[in-house]
Write a protein that holds these residues in place. Structure first.
Motif, PDB file in Angstrom:
ATOM      1  N   GLY A   3      -0.866  10.184   1.432  1.00  0.00           N
ATOM      2  CA  GLY A   3      -1.566  10.577   2.405  1.00  0.00           C
ATOM      3  C   GLY A   3      -2.983  10.069   2.689  1.00  0.00           C
ATOM      4  N   LEU A   4      -3.608  10.354   3.727  1.00  0.00           N
ATOM      5  CA  LEU A   4      -4.819   9.910   3.888  1.00  0.00           C
ATOM      6  C   LEU A   4      -5.962  10.955   4.150  1.00  0.00           C
ATOM      7  CD1 LEU A   4      -4.008   6.918   6.619  1.00  0.00           C
ATOM      8  CD2 LEU A   4      -4.578   6.641   4.093  1.00  0.00           C
ATOM      9  N   ASP A  19       5.116   5.994   5.164  1.00  0.00           N
ATOM     10  CA  ASP A  19       5.613   6.431   3.688  1.00  0.00           C
ATOM     11  C   ASP A  19       5.394   7.802   3.551  1.00  0.00           C
ATOM     12  OD1 ASP A  19       2.965   7.219   2.559  1.00  0.00           O
ATOM     13  OD2 ASP A  19       2.351   5.226   3.284  1.00  0.00           O
ATOM     14  N   SER A  54     -11.773   0.386  -2.013  1.00  0.00           N
ATOM     15  CA  SER A  54     -10.622   0.838  -2.434  1.00  0.00           C
ATOM     16  C   SER A  54     -10.450   2.045  -3.198  1.00  0.00           C
ATOM     17  CB  SER A  54     -10.072  -0.328  -3.424  1.00  0.00           C
ATOM     18  OG  SER A  54      -8.769   0.319  -3.938  1.00  0.00           O
ATOM     19  N   LEU A  90      -8.611  -4.214  -5.001  1.00  0.00           N
ATOM     20  CA  LEU A  90      -9.645  -4.843  -4.648  1.00  0.00           C
ATOM     21  C   LEU A  90     -10.111  -4.385  -3.168  1.00  0.00           C
ATOM     22  CD1 LEU A  90      -9.332  -8.700  -4.838  1.00  0.00           C
ATOM     23  CD2 LEU A  90     -11.225  -7.367  -5.546  1.00  0.00           C
ATOM     24  N   LYS A 111      -8.431   2.546  -5.300  1.00  0.00           N
ATOM     25  CA  LYS A 111      -7.301   2.375  -6.584  1.00  0.00           C
ATOM     26  C   LYS A 111      -8.317   1.765  -7.592  1.00  0.00           C
ATOM     27  CE  LYS A 111      -4.039   1.360  -3.338  1.00  0.00           C
ATOM     28  NZ  LYS A 111      -3.254   0.183  -2.599  1.00  0.00           N
ATOM     29  N   LEU A 162     -10.850   2.809   5.359  1.00  0.00           N
ATOM     30  CA  LEU A 162      -9.562   2.209   5.217  1.00  0.00           C
ATOM     31  C   LEU A 162      -9.755   0.645   5.825  1.00  0.00           C
ATOM     32  CD1 LEU A 162      -7.085   4.199   6.943  1.00  0.00           C
ATOM     33  CD2 LEU A 162      -7.056   3.592   4.720  1.00  0.00           C
ATOM     34  N   LEU A 208      -6.223  -4.104   3.749  1.00  0.00           N
ATOM     35  CA  LEU A 208      -6.222  -3.816   5.152  1.00  0.00           C
ATOM     36  C   LEU A 208      -7.251  -4.604   5.950  1.00  0.00           C
ATOM     37  CD1 LEU A 208      -5.817   0.146   4.530  1.00  0.00           C
ATOM     38  CD2 LEU A 208      -4.222  -1.590   5.674  1.00  0.00           C
ATOM     39  N   ASN A 252       0.866  -1.296   0.020  1.00  0.00           N
ATOM     40  CA  ASN A 252       0.038  -0.034   0.024  1.00  0.00           C
ATOM     41  C   ASN A 252       0.848   1.270   0.063  1.00  0.00           C
ATOM     42  OD1 ASN A 252      -2.394  -1.388  -0.109  1.00  0.00           O
ATOM     43  ND2 ASN A 252      -2.611  -1.058   2.362  1.00  0.00           N
TER      44      ASN A 252
HETATM   45  N1  LIG Z   1      -0.194   3.862   2.677  1.00  0.00           N
HETATM   46  C1  LIG Z   1      -1.395   4.522   2.280  1.00  0.00           C
HETATM   47  N2  LIG Z   1      -1.393   5.909   1.788  1.00  0.00           N
HETATM   48  C2  LIG Z   1      -2.513   6.203   1.087  1.00  0.00           C
HETATM   49  N3  LIG Z   1      -3.796   5.395   1.262  1.00  0.00           N
HETATM   50  C3  LIG Z   1      -3.665   4.151   1.579  1.00  0.00           C
HETATM   51  C4  LIG Z   1      -2.604   3.687   1.999  1.00  0.00           C
HETATM   52  N4  LIG Z   1      -2.805   2.515   2.448  1.00  0.00           N
HETATM   53  C5  LIG Z   1      -4.147   2.221   2.117  1.00  0.00           C
HETATM   54  N5  LIG Z   1      -4.701   3.264   1.654  1.00  0.00           N
HETATM   55  C6  LIG Z   1      -5.930   3.424   1.295  1.00  0.00           C
HETATM   56  O1  LIG Z   1      -6.708   2.222   1.810  1.00  0.00           O
HETATM   57  C7  LIG Z   1      -7.295   1.752   0.797  1.00  0.00           C
HETATM   58  C8  LIG Z   1      -7.774   0.375   1.213  1.00  0.00           C
HETATM   59  O2  LIG Z   1      -6.618  -0.302   1.285  1.00  0.00           O
HETATM   60  P1  LIG Z   1      -6.304  -1.781   0.847  1.00  0.00           P
HETATM   61  O3  LIG Z   1      -4.968  -2.167   1.162  1.00  0.00           O
HETATM   62  O4  LIG Z   1      -7.305  -2.663   1.974  1.00  0.00           O
HETATM   63  O5  LIG Z   1      -6.933  -2.242  -0.420  1.00  0.00           O
HETATM   64  P2  LIG Z   1      -6.410  -1.762  -1.983  1.00  0.00           P
HETATM   65  O6  LIG Z   1      -4.801  -1.443  -1.696  1.00  0.00           O
HETATM   66  O7  LIG Z   1      -6.980  -0.744  -2.578  1.00  0.00           O
HETATM   67  O8  LIG Z   1      -6.642  -3.156  -2.453  1.00  0.00           O
HETATM   68  P3  LIG Z   1      -5.896  -4.520  -2.375  1.00  0.00           P
HETATM   69  O9  LIG Z   1      -6.048  -4.818  -0.908  1.00  0.00           O
HETATM   70  O10 LIG Z   1      -6.352  -5.317  -3.270  1.00  0.00           O
HETATM   71  O11 LIG Z   1      -4.280  -4.458  -2.518  1.00  0.00           O
HETATM   72  C9  LIG Z   1      -6.674   1.693  -0.595  1.00  0.00           C
HETATM   73  O12 LIG Z   1      -7.218   1.702  -1.666  1.00  0.00           O
HETATM   74  C10 LIG Z   1      -6.101   3.451  -0.526  1.00  0.00           C
HETATM   75  O13 LIG Z   1      -7.142   4.306  -0.927  1.00  0.00           O
END
Ligand SMILES: Nc1ncnc2c1ncn2[C@@H]1O[C@H](COP(=O)(O)OP(=O)(O)OP(=O)(O)O)[C@@H](O)[C@H]1O
Ligand SMILES: [Mg+2]
Length: 360
Positions: free
Chosen positions: A298-299, A294, A313, A319, A315, A307, A323, A263
């Motif tokens: 950012g969030l 990282d 997601s 998927l 992205k 989250l 998290l 992530n």
């Molecule tokens: N380090 C981070 N910085 C910014 N946004 C984040 C970060 N980690 C997670 N997110 C946000 O949280 C969402 C959910 O994360 P999660 O890993 O559960 O799903 P994903 O990465 O989108 O898909 P997958 O689980 O399939 O890899 C991400 O799509 C992103 O928008």
């Protein structure tokens, strides 16, 4: 007031039903609470045989126990669902204490207590069931997610190998062999992932042992290093040597770290500075804490709220299970996980694990 009158008065006041019988099981006394539980006035019961007043006791297990208590001069206690002749039912807890000239029998209605216990047990088993189901669902989703990429790669390499072999010339045979080699590596990776996930689902619970968190961090980092390098991401470590031993399932915690690092890498696409910092230390409540920081996008508040919601997601091709699976794993260990904006930009994800005593 004589001692006997005083005891009688006390027995009227206690919040348990009380019946005194002589050695022939004739009822000598019954208190007010006894009247309330039974529903009949003492006058209808005193002077008659216990067995006549409560016919369903006589041949049941309670009757047997009361006769035994009288005969062996030892106290007994028993809980059972009593049915009155008019069909009314209640769970009654009975205790009987023998004396030289009879039995003192105390009883209370424990129906509502039993109902509460029953309700608690039901809720508990529903909860366990629900959390297991959601963990399984999330697992199935990761399976699909994690396998799709390596399998697409396999497909591509195999197809190009086929084309190369059709064209035949010996000079290209080497390229074909190399392509098939890549395919084999990717297949092995997919197989290994499947094996781990199957083990996790089959176990259905986490099997923890004492591990060095630094080793777990190192093993996870090795697995994501190629990905980090190709994305131009630097990985830094700040490991506290006094926060070392955790009670954990090493493979599962590696999976959590891989999810967090992936992530982080994905959040830094397009950023100037691309640096992941993994640190370990003691949390304020004495657990081991691991943080993945990282320097990415950012969030913002919207993302932060969702989250850990499965299948949400931010992205295009995400998927949204990484998290939620990580949280399932961390919570199965008795820890917590949270994500927050990092001072100076980017995000930081922290999780805790129970501390273990150092191995001998
Ligand atoms: N380090 C981070 N910085 C910014 N946004 C984040 C970060 N980690 C997670 N997110 C946000 O949280 C969402 C959910 O994360 P999660 O890993 O559960 O799903 P994903 O990465 O989108 O898909 P997958 O689980 O399939 O890899 C991400 O799509 C992103 O928008
Ligand atoms: Mg993810």
């Amino acid at each position: 007031m004589g001692a006997q009158d005083r005891s009688r008065e006390i027995l009227q006041l206690i919040s348990e039903g009380f019946v005194l019988v002589d050695t022939g099981f004739t009822v000598l006394e019954m208190n007010a609470e006894g009247e309330r539980i039974d529903g009949r006035p003492a006058a209808k019961i005193v002077g008659r045989s216990l067995w006549d007043s409560w016919p369903n006791v006589k041949d049941g297990q309670l009757g047997h126990l009361l006769r035994e208590a009288m005969h062996d001069r030892r106290p007994v206690s028993f809980e059972h669902l009593y049915t009155w002749p008019d069909g009314r039912q209640a769970w009654i807890e009975t205790r009987a204490y023998p004396s030289r000239d009879g039995l003192a029998i105390f009883f209370r209605d424990v129906s509502s207590q039993r109902e509460t216990e029953e309700e608690l047990r039901r809720t508990q088993s529903e909860l366990i069931h629900a959390s297991r189901m959601s963990a399984m669902g999330a697992m199935a989703a990761t399976l699909a997610h994690e396998l799709s990429q390596p399998l697409t790669v396999v497909g591509n390499y195999v197809n190009s190998a086929r084309r190369l072999l059709q064209a035949v010339p010996a000079a290209q045979a080497r390229d074909a062999r190399q392509a098939l080699g890549f395919a084999a590596t990717s297949t092995e990776r997919a197989t290994e992932l499947l094996k781990r996930l199957r083990a996790f689902v089959a176990k259905g619970r986490t099997e923890t042992e004492t591990h060095d968190i630094q080793t777990i961090v190192a093993d996870a980092s090795v697995l994501v290093l190629p990905h980090a390098q190709s994305e131009g991401v630097e990985i830094q470590f700040r490991l506290d040597r006094f926060a070392k031993w955790v009670k954990a399932d090493a493979v599962q915690i590696q999976q959590v770290l891989i999810n967090l690092i992936k992530n982080a890498i994905e959040a830094m696409r397009g950023a100037e500075l691309r640096r992941v910092t993994i640190s370990t230390g003691l949390s304020p409540d004495g657990q081991i804490e691991v943080a993945v920081e990282d320097t990415g996008a950012g969030l913002d508040e919207d993302i932060r709220r969702e989250l850990f919601t499965p299948f949400s997601s931010g992205k295009d091709k995400g998927l949204g299970v990484g998290l939620s699976i990580s949280r399932t794993i961390v919570e199965a260990h008795g820890g917590t996980i949270e994500g927050a904006p990092r001072d100076g930009g980017g995000a930081v994800f922290r999780f805790t694990l129970p501390r273990a005593t150092p191995p001998a």
